[in-house]
Design a protein around this motif. Sequence first.
Motif, PDB file in Angstrom:
ATOM      1  N   GLY A  99     -21.313 -13.642 -23.100  1.00  0.00           N
ATOM      2  CA  GLY A  99     -20.171 -14.163 -23.169  1.00  0.00           C
ATOM      3  C   GLY A  99     -19.913 -15.408 -24.138  1.00  0.00           C
ATOM      4  N   VAL A 100     -20.880 -16.256 -24.581  1.00  0.00           N
ATOM      5  CA  VAL A 100     -20.645 -17.117 -25.391  1.00  0.00           C
ATOM      6  C   VAL A 100     -20.302 -16.653 -26.974  1.00  0.00           C
ATOM      7  CG1 VAL A 100     -22.071 -18.933 -26.929  1.00  0.00           C
ATOM      8  CG2 VAL A 100     -22.506 -18.633 -24.443  1.00  0.00           C
ATOM      9  N   LYS A 101     -19.155 -17.493 -27.354  1.00  0.00           N
ATOM     10  CA  LYS A 101     -18.656 -16.845 -28.713  1.00  0.00           C
ATOM     11  C   LYS A 101     -19.263 -17.557 -30.008  1.00  0.00           C
ATOM     12  CE  LYS A 101     -13.917 -15.468 -26.981  1.00  0.00           C
ATOM     13  NZ  LYS A 101     -12.603 -15.747 -27.084  1.00  0.00           N
ATOM     14  N   ILE A 102     -19.535 -17.066 -30.770  1.00  0.00           N
ATOM     15  CA  ILE A 102     -20.212 -17.688 -32.093  1.00  0.00           C
ATOM     16  C   ILE A 102     -19.767 -17.072 -33.167  1.00  0.00           C
ATOM     17  CG2 ILE A 102     -22.655 -18.205 -33.245  1.00  0.00           C
ATOM     18  CD1 ILE A 102     -24.145 -17.778 -30.805  1.00  0.00           C
ATOM     19  N   GLY A 153     -25.472 -16.086 -48.603  1.00  0.00           N
ATOM     20  CA  GLY A 153     -24.608 -16.062 -47.062  1.00  0.00           C
ATOM     21  C   GLY A 153     -24.734 -14.898 -46.304  1.00  0.00           C
ATOM     22  N   GLN A 154     -25.085 -13.664 -46.876  1.00  0.00           N
ATOM     23  CA  GLN A 154     -25.138 -12.731 -46.099  1.00  0.00           C
ATOM     24  C   GLN A 154     -26.649 -12.264 -45.709  1.00  0.00           C
ATOM     25  OE1 GLN A 154     -24.395  -9.919 -49.455  1.00  0.00           O
ATOM     26  NE2 GLN A 154     -22.265 -10.374 -49.444  1.00  0.00           N
ATOM     27  N   GLU A 155     -27.495 -13.332 -46.059  1.00  0.00           N
ATOM     28  CA  GLU A 155     -28.908 -13.187 -45.713  1.00  0.00           C
ATOM     29  C   GLU A 155     -29.307 -12.984 -44.391  1.00  0.00           C
ATOM     30  OE1 GLU A 155     -32.894 -12.497 -46.763  1.00  0.00           O
ATOM     31  OE2 GLU A 155     -31.212 -12.317 -48.054  1.00  0.00           O
ATOM     32  N   PRO A 156     -28.684 -13.762 -43.462  1.00  0.00           N
ATOM     33  CA  PRO A 156     -29.054 -13.817 -41.939  1.00  0.00           C
ATOM     34  C   PRO A 156     -28.156 -12.834 -40.910  1.00  0.00           C
ATOM     35  CG  PRO A 156     -28.083 -15.952 -42.747  1.00  0.00           C
ATOM     36  CD  PRO A 156     -27.681 -14.952 -43.779  1.00  0.00           C
ATOM     37  N   ILE A 157     -27.414 -12.132 -41.752  1.00  0.00           N
ATOM     38  CA  ILE A 157     -26.435 -11.252 -40.706  1.00  0.00           C
ATOM     39  C   ILE A 157     -27.067 -10.361 -39.976  1.00  0.00           C
ATOM     40  CG2 ILE A 157     -24.712  -9.569 -40.996  1.00  0.00           C
ATOM     41  CD1 ILE A 157     -23.383 -10.987 -43.297  1.00  0.00           C
ATOM     42  N   GLY A 158     -28.021  -9.662 -40.531  1.00  0.00           N
ATOM     43  CA  GLY A 158     -29.069  -8.741 -39.847  1.00  0.00           C
ATOM     44  C   GLY A 158     -29.666  -9.275 -38.680  1.00  0.00           C
ATOM     45  N   VAL A 159     -30.362 -10.687 -38.593  1.00  0.00           N
ATOM     46  CA  VAL A 159     -30.847 -11.148 -37.735  1.00  0.00           C
ATOM     47  C   VAL A 159     -29.732 -11.487 -36.623  1.00  0.00           C
ATOM     48  CG1 VAL A 159     -31.955 -13.414 -36.892  1.00  0.00           C
ATOM     49  CG2 VAL A 159     -32.713 -12.153 -38.956  1.00  0.00           C
ATOM     50  N   LEU A 160     -28.422 -11.945 -37.017  1.00  0.00           N
ATOM     51  CA  LEU A 160     -27.627 -12.281 -36.063  1.00  0.00           C
ATOM     52  C   LEU A 160     -27.175 -11.202 -35.121  1.00  0.00           C
ATOM     53  CD1 LEU A 160     -25.031 -14.913 -37.889  1.00  0.00           C
ATOM     54  CD2 LEU A 160     -26.010 -15.123 -35.499  1.00  0.00           C
ATOM     55  N   LYS A 161     -26.934 -10.062 -35.901  1.00  0.00           N
ATOM     56  CA  LYS A 161     -26.696  -8.817 -35.130  1.00  0.00           C
ATOM     57  C   LYS A 161     -27.579  -8.264 -34.093  1.00  0.00           C
ATOM     58  CE  LYS A 161     -23.431  -6.968 -38.586  1.00  0.00           C
ATOM     59  NZ  LYS A 161     -23.283  -5.637 -39.589  1.00  0.00           N
ATOM     60  N   THR A 162     -29.040  -8.563 -34.548  1.00  0.00           N
ATOM     61  CA  THR A 162     -29.867  -8.064 -33.645  1.00  0.00           C
ATOM     62  C   THR A 162     -29.946  -9.007 -32.419  1.00  0.00           C
ATOM     63  OG1 THR A 162     -31.232  -7.190 -35.404  1.00  0.00           O
ATOM     64  CG2 THR A 162     -32.402  -7.976 -33.437  1.00  0.00           C
ATOM     65  N   GLU A 208     -29.094 -10.574 -26.730  1.00  0.00           N
ATOM     66  CA  GLU A 208     -28.579 -11.727 -25.850  1.00  0.00           C
ATOM     67  C   GLU A 208     -27.119 -11.538 -25.280  1.00  0.00           C
ATOM     68  OE1 GLU A 208     -30.435 -13.755 -24.611  1.00  0.00           O
ATOM     69  OE2 GLU A 208     -32.015 -14.624 -26.115  1.00  0.00           O
ATOM     70  N   GLY A 209     -26.336 -10.711 -25.786  1.00  0.00           N
ATOM     71  CA  GLY A 209     -25.091 -10.701 -25.313  1.00  0.00           C
ATOM     72  C   GLY A 209     -23.995 -11.406 -25.703  1.00  0.00           C
ATOM     73  N   PHE A 210     -23.941 -12.239 -26.850  1.00  0.00           N
ATOM     74  CA  PHE A 210     -23.021 -13.063 -27.110  1.00  0.00           C
ATOM     75  C   PHE A 210     -22.182 -12.489 -28.068  1.00  0.00           C
ATOM     76  CE2 PHE A 210     -26.592 -14.244 -30.207  1.00  0.00           C
ATOM     77  CZ  PHE A 210     -26.068 -13.918 -31.289  1.00  0.00           C
ATOM     78  N   ASP A 211     -20.942 -12.984 -28.064  1.00  0.00           N
ATOM     79  CA  ASP A 211     -19.886 -12.427 -28.686  1.00  0.00           C
ATOM     80  C   ASP A 211     -19.966 -12.959 -30.252  1.00  0.00           C
ATOM     81  OD1 ASP A 211     -17.446 -11.556 -30.037  1.00  0.00           O
ATOM     82  OD2 ASP A 211     -16.149 -12.405 -28.546  1.00  0.00           O
ATOM     83  N   LEU A 212     -20.386 -11.993 -31.276  1.00  0.00           N
ATOM     84  CA  LEU A 212     -20.548 -12.503 -32.676  1.00  0.00           C
ATOM     85  C   LEU A 212     -19.423 -12.100 -33.576  1.00  0.00           C
ATOM     86  CD1 LEU A 212     -22.291 -13.307 -34.978  1.00  0.00           C
ATOM     87  CD2 LEU A 212     -23.280 -11.245 -35.126  1.00  0.00           C
ATOM     88  N   GLN A 213     -18.881 -13.078 -34.254  1.00  0.00           N
ATOM     89  CA  GLN A 213     -17.696 -13.000 -34.996  1.00  0.00           C
ATOM     90  C   GLN A 213     -18.092 -13.372 -36.407  1.00  0.00           C
ATOM     91  OE1 GLN A 213     -14.655 -11.693 -34.364  1.00  0.00           O
ATOM     92  NE2 GLN A 213     -15.496 -11.428 -32.052  1.00  0.00           N
ATOM     93  N   LEU A 214     -18.303 -12.400 -37.344  1.00  0.00           N
ATOM     94  CA  LEU A 214     -18.201 -12.666 -38.826  1.00  0.00           C
ATOM     95  C   LEU A 214     -17.205 -13.361 -39.667  1.00  0.00           C
ATOM     96  CD1 LEU A 214     -20.896  -9.573 -39.309  1.00  0.00           C
ATOM     97  CD2 LEU A 214     -21.676 -11.976 -38.753  1.00  0.00           C
ATOM     98  N   ILE A 215     -17.495 -14.261 -40.317  1.00  0.00           N
ATOM     99  CA  ILE A 215     -16.254 -14.799 -41.207  1.00  0.00           C
ATOM    100  C   ILE A 215     -16.876 -14.922 -42.595  1.00  0.00           C
ATOM    101  CG2 ILE A 215     -14.426 -16.261 -41.089  1.00  0.00           C
ATOM    102  CD1 ILE A 215     -14.794 -15.012 -38.279  1.00  0.00           C
ATOM    103  N   PRO A 216     -16.620 -14.080 -43.201  1.00  0.00           N
ATOM    104  CA  PRO A 216     -16.734 -14.161 -44.679  1.00  0.00           C
ATOM    105  C   PRO A 216     -15.955 -14.902 -45.517  1.00  0.00           C
ATOM    106  CG  PRO A 216     -16.039 -12.030 -44.326  1.00  0.00           C
ATOM    107  CD  PRO A 216     -16.036 -12.599 -43.040  1.00  0.00           C
ATOM    108  N   ASN A 217     -16.249 -15.737 -46.386  1.00  0.00           N
ATOM    109  CA  ASN A 217     -15.421 -16.461 -47.417  1.00  0.00           C
ATOM    110  C   ASN A 217     -15.728 -16.507 -48.708  1.00  0.00           C
ATOM    111  OD1 ASN A 217     -13.271 -18.589 -47.059  1.00  0.00           O
ATOM    112  ND2 ASN A 217     -14.767 -19.936 -48.238  1.00  0.00           N
ATOM    113  N   PRO A 218     -14.737 -15.744 -49.672  1.00  0.00           N
ATOM    114  CA  PRO A 218     -15.117 -15.640 -51.032  1.00  0.00           C
ATOM    115  C   PRO A 218     -15.326 -16.974 -51.701  1.00  0.00           C
ATOM    116  CG  PRO A 218     -12.514 -15.664 -50.715  1.00  0.00           C
ATOM    117  CD  PRO A 218     -13.242 -15.625 -49.202  1.00  0.00           C
TER     118      PRO A 218
END
Length: 416
Positions: A168-171, A181-190, A195-205
């Motif tokens: 339930g934690v929002k990150i 910037g994209q390098e850690p996304i796979g690890v984050l999703k895994t 762990e069940g946290f709420d992941l929000q991806l916010i790309p910035n150009p």
Amino acid sequence: MRSKLLSIVAGLGLALAGLQSAQAQAQPIKFALCYDLSKSYGFVTPQIAQAVNDYAKILNQKGGIEGHPIEILVQDQGNEPQRGIECYEKMKREGAITFDFLSTPVSRAVLPRAMADSNVMVQSFVGRGDAIDGDVFKWIFPVGPTYWGQMANDIHYIKTKANGNLKGVKIAFLYPDYPFGQEPIGVLKTLAAKEGFDLQLIPNPMPGNDQSAAWTQIRRINPDWVVSWNLASMHVVAAREMKRNGIPIDKYIAVNWLNEVDIANIGAESAKGLKRGTNVIGGQSHPLIQQIIKDLYEKGKGSGDRKHLSDIYYNTGLAMYASVFEGARLAIKQNGWPITPDKMKRGMESLKNFDAEGLIAPVTVTAKDHGGGGKTRIDMWDGTKWVPQTDWFSAYDDVIQEIVKKESSEFAKNKQ
């Protein structure tokens, strides 16, 4: 007469052997820094190059590495893969024993050549996360935390602040939308799935000067934490947007690329509570930095502006090359001169619990693990200085290894 002639010949032989020995002792060890000094990474590369040159001067004053002087070869590659390849080929011709590019896109472009040539490539803080797999990436050394490991450690820190439960934690993950910037996304999703946290991806150009839309989105999400892969002035823009959107800055955990210049531009008091991941200590108290000040800068022999010695990026340069220079020392000590790429490789793989007298998180590099353990800590800005919030640690090692093996096996398969 014959006896006298033999004596002269023997004497000449001894003299020649002595001359050859002296010449061997004088041969330099060359390290290549093909850095982006003019474009995307100009905020950090001059300080790192300055630190490496200063470190080399200090060691050369003491006789170099096992009696051999150090020579640092520096060239701009403008963060352009083709220029990086050209720099690699040039430095190869000039006899460099290691090659360092300090850029994820350039490192990725050069990596296949370095592998094919059996040349040691330094890849600290940049490049492929799976390159820590020494079984596959035999010549690549990302000593220190990869972006995968650093992100995993950030999530573990957040978990400790959530009493061990991330459900339930929002990150929110704020990142520049290009390979770094994209390098850690796979690890984050895994980790989010685990762990069940709420992941929000916010790309910035890129170039990251306008983050208003991203922070409006973050405000609506109202995350518990914002993990940021911003660089340089992007952090300043983010701090301004956080204030405008009423988001407390103590929710912000930055990648290691946040320095004292950024803090000054944000404002020392305004930045209070901001956090970053690091595997390098800040400040000037370390004995090596004190020696550099005394032996170089107080005598007008420094390699750049003295103000950079207050910068974590300068310390990062010392940290990176503490491991590389120690690897070269071990290579010669264990296997003798001349130093070769294979000897350098084995020297790097002999680093055991090496922390450069407390400058960096301890690293142990082996033939199988070229990363050294991936330890970091979380530091917090208290308004006047950085204060450690944790000890050195690495987390989710099993998760990281699983992803590493999956990615590196794909590389190996595609290479065949």
